[in-house]
Design a protein around this motif. Sequence first.
Motif, PDB file in Angstrom:
ATOM      1  N   ASN A 147       0.835  -1.208   0.000  1.00 48.74           N
ATOM      2  CA  ASN A 147       0.000   0.000   0.000  1.00 48.74           C
ATOM      3  C   ASN A 147       0.865   1.252   0.000  1.00 48.74           C
ATOM      4  N   THR A 197      -3.742   3.096  -0.013  1.00 51.82           N
ATOM      5  CA  THR A 197      -4.053   3.502  -1.383  1.00 51.82           C
ATOM      6  C   THR A 197      -3.016   2.850  -2.304  1.00 51.82           C
ATOM      7  N   THR A 198      -3.173   3.046  -3.601  1.00 52.14           N
ATOM      8  CA  THR A 198      -2.280   2.433  -4.593  1.00 52.14           C
ATOM      9  C   THR A 198      -0.854   2.946  -4.416  1.00 52.14           C
ATOM     10  N   GLU A 227      -1.367  -6.113  -4.456  1.00 55.39           N
ATOM     11  CA  GLU A 227      -1.301  -4.653  -4.589  1.00 55.39           C
ATOM     12  C   GLU A 227      -2.663  -4.033  -4.297  1.00 55.39           C
ATOM     13  N   ILE A 252      -5.392  -1.480  -4.896  1.00 57.90           N
ATOM     14  CA  ILE A 252      -5.816  -0.634  -6.017  1.00 57.90           C
ATOM     15  C   ILE A 252      -6.917   0.282  -5.482  1.00 57.90           C
ATOM     16  N   ARG A 253      -6.509   1.465  -5.088  1.00 59.00           N
ATOM     17  CA  ARG A 253      -7.455   2.417  -4.479  1.00 59.00           C
ATOM     18  C   ARG A 253      -6.919   3.823  -4.732  1.00 59.00           C
ATOM     19  N   MET A 263      -8.067   3.215 -11.886  1.00 63.93           N
ATOM     20  CA  MET A 263      -7.880   1.902 -11.258  1.00 63.93           C
ATOM     21  C   MET A 263      -7.576   0.839 -12.325  1.00 63.93           C
ATOM     22  N   ASP A 316      -4.009   1.148 -13.297  1.00 61.62           N
ATOM     23  CA  ASP A 316      -3.153   0.559 -12.254  1.00 61.62           C
ATOM     24  C   ASP A 316      -3.174  -0.971 -12.325  1.00 61.62           C
ATOM     25  N   ALA A 348      -0.054  -3.547 -12.829  1.00 57.34           N
ATOM     26  CA  ALA A 348       0.157  -4.687 -11.921  1.00 57.34           C
ATOM     27  C   ALA A 348       0.403  -5.968 -12.721  1.00 57.34           C
ATOM     28  N   VAL A 386      -4.541  -8.559  -6.558  1.00 56.47           N
ATOM     29  CA  VAL A 386      -4.913  -7.142  -6.428  1.00 56.47           C
ATOM     30  C   VAL A 386      -6.118  -7.027  -5.509  1.00 56.47           C
ATOM     31  N   PHE A 435      -9.279  -4.580  -4.341  1.00 52.17           N
ATOM     32  CA  PHE A 435     -10.096  -3.392  -4.640  1.00 52.17           C
ATOM     33  C   PHE A 435     -11.543  -3.656  -4.232  1.00 52.17           C
TER      34      PHE A 435
END
Length: 215
Positions: free
Chosen positions: A28, A36-37, A59, A61-62, A78, A81, A85, A93, A95
Amino acid sequence: MIFKEVAVENFTKIPTAVLKGANRIELNDNLAVGGTTPSLGVLQEATKYLQEKSVPVVEMIRPRGGNFVYNDLEIKMMEADLFQAQKFGVDAVAFGALTNDGNLDEDAMEQLIAASAGMQIVFHMAFDALAEDNKKDAIDWLIDHDVDRILTHGGPLTTPIDQTLGNIKKYIDYADGRITILPGGGVNFKNVDEIAEKLDVKELHGTKIIDGVNN
């Protein structure tokens, strides 16, 4: 044997976490707002390091802190991202996307799931922001869309986890092995064994789940 997923901020704590036995890393930025990302540079170096150590990486994803109701532009970010990834060989991931009325945002989720091809998918603690009446339907929907895990505290993060174990157990029982329910938020190296035993789970998540990491 308990499988311990450690949530870390950026790269700094990763070598220590791996050394002390982390089974999986959730990467994060900005844990103060719930994660967050991470930046591209951090993602690249962390993924490379963890692949060398054979430790899987999740990971986050935010695109921002706050709620999980995203507009089209945020969903587009997103997706971008998620494609990055994939490029770096990220294992999983995390999210979640919701509607204003406390339901899953199914359209947004379908877009994000499609962009996650080849990676495991974790529906993160956005689950705890769903309306309670919608949670069983959400579990079924996530199972139908091949989501691998649901990360949950069982209630608001302001409530200690020993008071939310009943809810988490309810989700585990309902999921009935169809999807992994991953308890987190307040799981630490002192209470991890007890929580694992009470919930009869093998996987748990936390920032302080291993002594000497983030504590």
